[in-house]
Scaffold this motif. Sequence first.
Motif, short mmCIF file in Angstrom:
data_model
loop_
_atom_site.label_atom_id
_atom_site.label_comp_id
_atom_site.label_asym_id
_atom_site.label_seq_id
_atom_site.Cartn_x
_atom_site.Cartn_y
_atom_site.Cartn_z
N GLU A 27 0.83 -1.19 0.00
CA GLU A 27 0.00 0.00 0.00
C GLU A 27 0.87 1.24 0.00
OE1 GLU A 27 -2.51 -0.36 3.43
OE2 GLU A 27 -0.98 0.39 4.81
N CYS A 28 0.35 2.31 -0.57
CA CYS A 28 1.08 3.57 -0.63
C CYS A 28 0.09 4.72 -0.60
CB CYS A 28 1.97 3.65 -1.87
SG CYS A 28 1.03 3.75 -3.42
N LEU A 29 0.60 5.92 -0.34
CA LEU A 29 -0.24 7.12 -0.25
C LEU A 29 -0.15 7.94 -1.53
CD1 LEU A 29 0.48 8.30 3.40
CD2 LEU A 29 -1.68 7.40 2.52
N LEU A 30 -1.25 8.59 -1.86
CA LEU A 30 -1.28 9.54 -2.97
C LEU A 30 -0.96 10.93 -2.46
CD1 LEU A 30 -4.61 8.34 -4.61
CD2 LEU A 30 -2.33 8.07 -5.59
N PRO A 31 -0.47 11.81 -3.30
CA PRO A 31 -0.25 13.20 -2.87
C PRO A 31 -1.57 13.87 -2.51
CG PRO A 31 0.89 12.75 -4.94
CD PRO A 31 -0.03 11.59 -4.69
N SER A 32 -1.54 14.74 -1.51
CA SER A 32 -2.74 15.48 -1.11
C SER A 32 -2.54 16.98 -1.14
CB SER A 32 -3.18 15.06 0.29
OG SER A 32 -2.16 15.34 1.23
N ALA A 33 -1.29 17.42 -1.22
CA ALA A 33 -0.96 18.84 -1.23
C ALA A 33 0.41 19.01 -1.88
CB ALA A 33 -0.96 19.41 0.19
N PRO A 34 0.76 20.22 -2.31
CA PRO A 34 2.07 20.43 -2.94
C PRO A 34 3.22 19.99 -2.05
CG PRO A 34 0.67 22.33 -3.35
CD PRO A 34 -0.07 21.45 -2.40
N GLU A 35 3.05 20.07 -0.73
CA GLU A 35 4.13 19.71 0.19
C GLU A 35 4.45 18.22 0.15
OE1 GLU A 35 2.54 23.53 1.09
OE2 GLU A 35 1.54 21.56 0.94
N ASP A 36 3.50 17.37 -0.20
CA ASP A 36 3.81 15.94 -0.27
C ASP A 36 3.67 15.39 -1.69
OD1 ASP A 36 1.08 15.90 -0.56
OD2 ASP A 36 0.70 14.41 0.99
N LEU A 37 3.97 16.23 -2.65
CA LEU A 37 3.99 15.77 -4.04
C LEU A 37 5.01 14.65 -4.25
CD1 LEU A 37 2.82 16.21 -6.89
CD2 LEU A 37 4.64 17.89 -7.29
N VAL A 38 5.96 14.54 -3.32
CA VAL A 38 6.96 13.48 -3.41
C VAL A 38 6.31 12.10 -3.36
CG1 VAL A 38 7.35 13.42 -0.90
CG2 VAL A 38 9.18 12.72 -2.47
N ASN A 39 5.10 12.00 -2.78
CA ASN A 39 4.39 10.71 -2.77
C ASN A 39 4.09 10.20 -4.18
OD1 ASN A 39 4.36 10.61 0.00
ND2 ASN A 39 2.27 11.37 0.21
N LEU A 40 4.08 11.12 -5.13
CA LEU A 40 3.80 10.73 -6.51
C LEU A 40 4.84 9.75 -7.03
CD1 LEU A 40 2.10 11.06 -9.06
CD2 LEU A 40 3.52 13.04 -9.66
N GLU A 41 6.09 9.94 -6.65
CA GLU A 41 7.15 9.03 -7.09
C GLU A 41 6.89 7.61 -6.60
OE1 GLU A 41 11.99 8.39 -6.44
OE2 GLU A 41 11.08 10.36 -6.10
N HIS A 42 6.49 7.50 -5.33
CA HIS A 42 6.21 6.19 -4.75
C HIS A 42 5.02 5.54 -5.44
CE1 HIS A 42 5.49 3.66 -0.86
NE2 HIS A 42 6.05 2.95 -1.82
N ALA A 43 3.92 6.29 -5.61
CA ALA A 43 2.72 5.74 -6.23
C ALA A 43 3.00 5.31 -7.67
CB ALA A 43 1.60 6.78 -6.20
N TYR A 44 3.80 6.08 -8.39
CA TYR A 44 4.16 5.75 -9.76
C TYR A 44 4.90 4.42 -9.83
CZ TYR A 44 6.69 6.10 -14.23
OH TYR A 44 7.24 5.85 -15.46
N LEU A 45 5.84 4.22 -8.92
CA LEU A 45 6.62 2.98 -8.91
C LEU A 45 5.77 1.78 -8.50
CD1 LEU A 45 9.96 4.29 -7.36
CD2 LEU A 45 9.55 3.60 -9.73
#
Length: 504
Positions: free
Chosen positions: A389-407
């Motif tokens: 399981e992984c998290l999606l980004p919810s705000a510009p501050e955690d856009l880094v979650n996008l890398e994890h979700a993409y992988l």
Amino acid sequence: MPFLPWYEAACKGDFKFKPFGILAISCETCENAVLATWYEAACKGDFKFKPFGILAISCERMPFLSHDMRSPAFPLLPEYESEDEMIMIETNGESEDDRETQDLPVEEDDLYEPSVIRINEDSSEETLNWNTIKEKVDTYRKQLKKGKYAVDTLYYFLIDYSGFHGPTSKLLSGYFPKMLDALPKNMRFCVPTLSEEAIKFFDLLLRTEDIADIEMVTEEEKILKRLANNIFDAITMHGRDDLSEVEHMSRNIVPLLDATIRKDNHYRVKYGETSLEATANRRNKGTDPNDRGYKVDVIFEYRDVSWIPVIGCMEVSGGLPRCSRSKEWDDTRKLGLELRDLWLDATEKLAGANANEIVWWGLTVVGLKIRVYALAAAGGLFHLVLMYECLLPSAPEDLVNLEHAYLVLKEYKKKLDETKDILCKLNQERIQLITRGKRGSDELLREVGKKPEIINTPEPRKRSRQTPTAYDFIHGFILLELVLIFSHVYMHHEAKSQDLSSNF
């Protein structure tokens, strides 16, 4: 004489049932009876009436609709054309095709936060007695109350390893390590890493103030830039934390699926309440041939095989904020049954080949969390395992979650590739068995391994629309006559009251 609501009249009088579904309530103090339609009276009680049934209420000087029935605290039910329409409305808008998942709600006390399962690489030397486990499940199933069949995965011989379903963990958690070790070895999920060039480009996307200004060179960079731009728009829009299921999927999920799976021309991704053919095939055995399958939020099809198999699917559990735990469980259980139907469909189309090693992969989205599930068959049971399981980004501050979700979705795409490779291999073996005569037909169709039993959900009673009979016409005629008679009595009574008032 004060107005008496219908239930007070019923308490003081005698119930008398007359032919044609009419209920007459008499009252010692009342001389006249006035009709109220069944759906108006049903608001106050637990009675269920037939479409042509009416309730006769006795009460002196009671108007056609009493004061109680007109009050805001006594709302009237909508006027249904038939009981079928009423049943469909009372299912909260769920599709008729998903009625197998409709039953009494699951007790939330039996549900817990699910956990990702880690499968050990080392094989256990201990032997596993599947018969003992199957007997435990059988005993549990026999003790289930009838109304709880549809909401309990064990009823379908479906084992949840995540701890989400408390009764499953209580019954079998001691067997989980050995059971997991007996599952197919390709049931592993390891998130890959980006290349050095992709890492630098991702870092550039996260640092820049305007993504549009970033120059692209490779095809992957074009995909990543488009993905980051779409997700950034979604997490900076007004009302981003309050989205319907459809909007949540289109803004936060679809861009990721397009960037990882849909870009491969070998796959077709269907978005939005698509009927699952594998479920329809399973349902249609000995039932209505027009019955359709589960409605699935996202379906992944492999297009390079003649029968175009569905090899994965996704369920989105509501929008934002996060849905209730019972809704989350409903969709998780539904995903497990969908993957089970894909397994069944493949084993029938690949009759004669050993399809027991196929692992089916599915996704759920709960709030801002993506979960990856795997399903396999072993020991006469189906095994649903939460792999990642992984998290999606919810705000510009955690856009880094996008890398994890993409992988994570790239690895999910890899798992779909593994499934379709096995399907293609088994299909080739099956054709060779048929055309080259290596084995006889009896051996070709033999059962390979101990296959789980397929359990269909007990469906709630569904009244079908039928052509009106002579009885129905007589019934309706008598109803019309009664309405006219009582309306005439009521109008005569009102006219007499007005004459008396004018004399005074």
